[in-house]
Design an enzyme around this catalytic site. Sequence first.
Site, PDB file in Angstrom:
ATOM      1  N   HIS A  83     -21.623 -10.548  27.719  1.00 39.43           N
ATOM      2  CA  HIS A  83     -20.640 -11.615  27.077  1.00 39.43           C
ATOM      3  C   HIS A  83     -19.030 -11.209  27.512  1.00 39.43           C
ATOM      4  CE1 HIS A  83     -23.507 -14.838  25.894  1.00 39.43           C
ATOM      5  NE2 HIS A  83     -23.904 -14.523  26.164  1.00 39.43           N
ATOM      6  N   ASP A 138     -29.913 -15.202  32.142  1.00 36.56           N
ATOM      7  CA  ASP A 138     -28.889 -14.644  31.101  1.00 36.56           C
ATOM      8  C   ASP A 138     -27.947 -14.061  31.630  1.00 36.56           C
ATOM      9  OD1 ASP A 138     -29.261 -11.846  30.934  1.00 36.56           O
ATOM     10  OD2 ASP A 138     -30.597 -12.013  29.305  1.00 36.56           O
TER      11      ASP A 138
HETATM   12  C1  LHQ Z   1     -35.971   0.135  34.488  1.00 38.08           C
HETATM   13  C2  LHQ Z   1     -35.877  -0.725  34.734  1.00 38.08           C
HETATM   14  C3  LHQ Z   1     -35.180  -1.476  33.092  1.00 38.08           C
HETATM   15  C4  LHQ Z   1     -35.009   0.538  32.333  1.00 38.08           C
HETATM   16  C5  LHQ Z   1     -36.725   0.218  36.590  1.00 38.08           C
HETATM   17  N1  LHQ Z   1     -34.755  -0.751  32.523  1.00 38.08           N
HETATM   18  N2  LHQ Z   1     -36.013   1.395  33.613  1.00 38.08           N
HETATM   19  C6  LHQ Z   1     -32.695  -8.883  28.639  1.00 38.08           C
HETATM   20  C7  LHQ Z   1     -32.701  -9.119  27.049  1.00 38.08           C
HETATM   21  C8  LHQ Z   1     -31.589  -8.716  26.538  1.00 38.08           C
HETATM   22  C9  LHQ Z   1     -30.238  -8.716  26.449  1.00 38.08           C
HETATM   23  C10 LHQ Z   1     -29.509  -9.083  27.607  1.00 38.08           C
HETATM   24  O1  LHQ Z   1     -30.266  -9.202  28.931  1.00 38.08           O
HETATM   25  C11 LHQ Z   1     -31.421  -9.304  29.341  1.00 38.08           C
HETATM   26  C12 LHQ Z   1     -31.645  -9.350  30.747  1.00 38.08           C
HETATM   27  C13 LHQ Z   1     -31.954  -8.894  31.704  1.00 38.08           C
HETATM   28  O2  LHQ Z   1     -31.755  -7.895  32.096  1.00 38.08           O
HETATM   29  S1  LHQ Z   1     -34.253  -9.269  31.666  1.00 38.08           S
HETATM   30  C14 LHQ Z   1     -34.296  -7.999  33.096  1.00 38.08           C
HETATM   31  C15 LHQ Z   1     -34.459  -6.522  32.712  1.00 38.08           C
HETATM   32  N3  LHQ Z   1     -34.883  -5.796  34.448  1.00 38.08           N
HETATM   33  C16 LHQ Z   1     -35.743  -5.940  34.759  1.00 38.08           C
HETATM   34  O3  LHQ Z   1     -37.476  -6.476  34.428  1.00 38.08           O
HETATM   35  C17 LHQ Z   1     -36.077  -5.326  35.860  1.00 38.08           C
HETATM   36  C18 LHQ Z   1     -37.180  -4.806  36.153  1.00 38.08           C
HETATM   37  N4  LHQ Z   1     -37.678  -3.474  37.345  1.00 38.08           N
HETATM   38  C19 LHQ Z   1     -37.580  -4.051  38.272  1.00 38.08           C
HETATM   39  O4  LHQ Z   1     -38.840  -4.634  38.385  1.00 38.08           O
HETATM   40  C20 LHQ Z   1     -38.068  -3.167  39.055  1.00 38.08           C
HETATM   41  O5  LHQ Z   1     -37.880  -1.904  38.650  1.00 38.08           O
HETATM   42  C21 LHQ Z   1     -37.561  -3.490  41.050  1.00 38.08           C
HETATM   43  C22 LHQ Z   1     -38.157  -4.534  41.547  1.00 38.08           C
HETATM   44  C23 LHQ Z   1     -35.930  -3.954  40.074  1.00 38.08           C
HETATM   45  C24 LHQ Z   1     -37.253  -2.658  41.818  1.00 38.08           C
HETATM   46  O6  LHQ Z   1     -38.608  -2.019  42.243  1.00 38.08           O
HETATM   47  P1  LHQ Z   1     -38.769  -0.248  42.650  1.00 38.08           P
HETATM   48  O7  LHQ Z   1     -37.514   0.021  44.070  1.00 38.08           O
HETATM   49  O8  LHQ Z   1     -40.045  -0.043  42.975  1.00 38.08           O
HETATM   50  O9  LHQ Z   1     -38.257   1.028  41.338  1.00 38.08           O
HETATM   51  P2  LHQ Z   1     -38.814   1.244  40.421  1.00 38.08           P
HETATM   52  O10 LHQ Z   1     -39.800   0.196  39.552  1.00 38.08           O
HETATM   53  O11 LHQ Z   1     -40.124   2.499  40.888  1.00 38.08           O
HETATM   54  O12 LHQ Z   1     -37.640   1.840  39.631  1.00 38.08           O
HETATM   55  C25 LHQ Z   1     -37.299   2.882  38.903  1.00 38.08           C
HETATM   56  C26 LHQ Z   1     -37.340   3.051  38.152  1.00 38.08           C
HETATM   57  O13 LHQ Z   1     -36.220   2.786  37.268  1.00 38.08           O
HETATM   58  C27 LHQ Z   1     -38.471   3.446  37.319  1.00 38.08           C
HETATM   59  O14 LHQ Z   1     -38.692   4.619  36.137  1.00 38.08           O
HETATM   60  P3  LHQ Z   1     -39.624   6.007  37.080  1.00 38.08           P
HETATM   61  O15 LHQ Z   1     -38.722   6.719  35.436  1.00 38.08           O
HETATM   62  O16 LHQ Z   1     -40.648   5.330  36.607  1.00 38.08           O
HETATM   63  O17 LHQ Z   1     -38.829   6.399  38.189  1.00 38.08           O
HETATM   64  C28 LHQ Z   1     -38.191   1.801  36.404  1.00 38.08           C
HETATM   65  O18 LHQ Z   1     -39.021   2.372  35.041  1.00 38.08           O
HETATM   66  C29 LHQ Z   1     -37.102   2.142  35.945  1.00 38.08           C
HETATM   67  N5  LHQ Z   1     -36.375   0.826  35.831  1.00 38.08           N
HETATM   68  N6  LHQ Z   1     -35.726  -1.427  36.103  1.00 38.08           N
HETATM   69  N7  LHQ Z   1     -34.944  -2.970  33.821  1.00 38.08           N
END
Ligand code: LHQ
Length: 256
Positions: A83, A138
């Site tokens: 925030h 959020d």
């Molecule tokens: C990640 C992440 C990630 C770590 C990709 N963390 N490593 C919640 C709680 C508390 C306080 C505050 O706020 C929140 C709100 C939030 O922000 S909750 C939402 C968190 N974010 C997500 O759930 C997004 C998760 N990621 C995805 O869905 C995909 O990565 C997207 C669609 C963004 C991108 O997909 P791609 O282009 O296919 O990339 P990828 O999935 O292969 O990701 C590349 C790398 O980044 C991969 O690591 P690796 O070691 O396997 O290469 C992912 O694990 C890492 N990564 N998001 N949030």
Amino acid sequence: MSETVLTSRAGSVLTITLNRPDKLNAFEASMHAALREALREAEAAHVRAVVITGAGRGFCVGQDLGEFKRIPQIGDALRERYHPNVLAIRALEKPVIAAVNGPAAGAGLSLACVCDIRIAAESATFVPAFVNIGLVPDAGGPYFIRRLLGTPRAFEWMASGRRLSSEQALEWGLVSEVVEDARFGERTAELAATWAALPTRAVAMTKQLFDHAERASLEDTLRLEAELQAAATESEDFGEGASAFREKRKPQFRGR
Ligand code: LHQ
């Protein structure tokens, strides 16, 4: 400054780069303080436009899900880490441009929407992400995404969690411009320089007026408008703008 957030300056433009490229610039604890510090650097009078972007192929994918389980109190993490930076961006008296170079997800999508202007690379994607893991939007997302898109579209999108392409984001007005990836850096610099050359105080007061109008009555908005217009007429840039108009030349604003 922690290296998870970098700053660099070109003329009057400060660029803030989120720098955890192997995690698509997901937020971990130290990044919030580093971003806060970068936003403080942006308060300097010589900075007249700010760009927020991501290192590597991502913009920011929100909370680092690896760190998530180590956060004892999510509410406190939002209040104490996220925030203050949302409020700092809104309080910053200059335009803040989100240069969305790749995936913007969860709190990273919120961050882009807290900014004043959004420009996207063709390959950028916009992913609400929250609902996909059973969470609610959020980090300012509920406020700013609803404000940008209107309730029906914002709700349908945020509650369904589907990925939006840069082209769709442009069509919806979520971003003002989409640029081919190869030209994105160059175009971002050009756009930021254009914003930095504007009368900064008038831009800042316009930002203040619009934020205020979101939650104020017509009467209160008219009151603030009169107050800020009186302040604007006392700025050096107003003197220059008026002289340049009379003299039929291009104004040279100095941001004061
Ligand atoms: C990640 C992440 C990630 C770590 C990709 N963390 N490593 C919640 C709680 C508390 C306080 C505050 O706020 C929140 C709100 C939030 O922000 S909750 C939402 C968190 N974010 C997500 O759930 C997004 C998760 N990621 C995805 O869905 C995909 O990565 C997207 C669609 C963004 C991108 O997909 P791609 O282009 O296919 O990339 P990828 O999935 O292969 O990701 C590349 C790398 O980044 C991969 O690591 P690796 O070691 O396997 O290469 C992912 O694990 C890492 N990564 N998001 N949030």
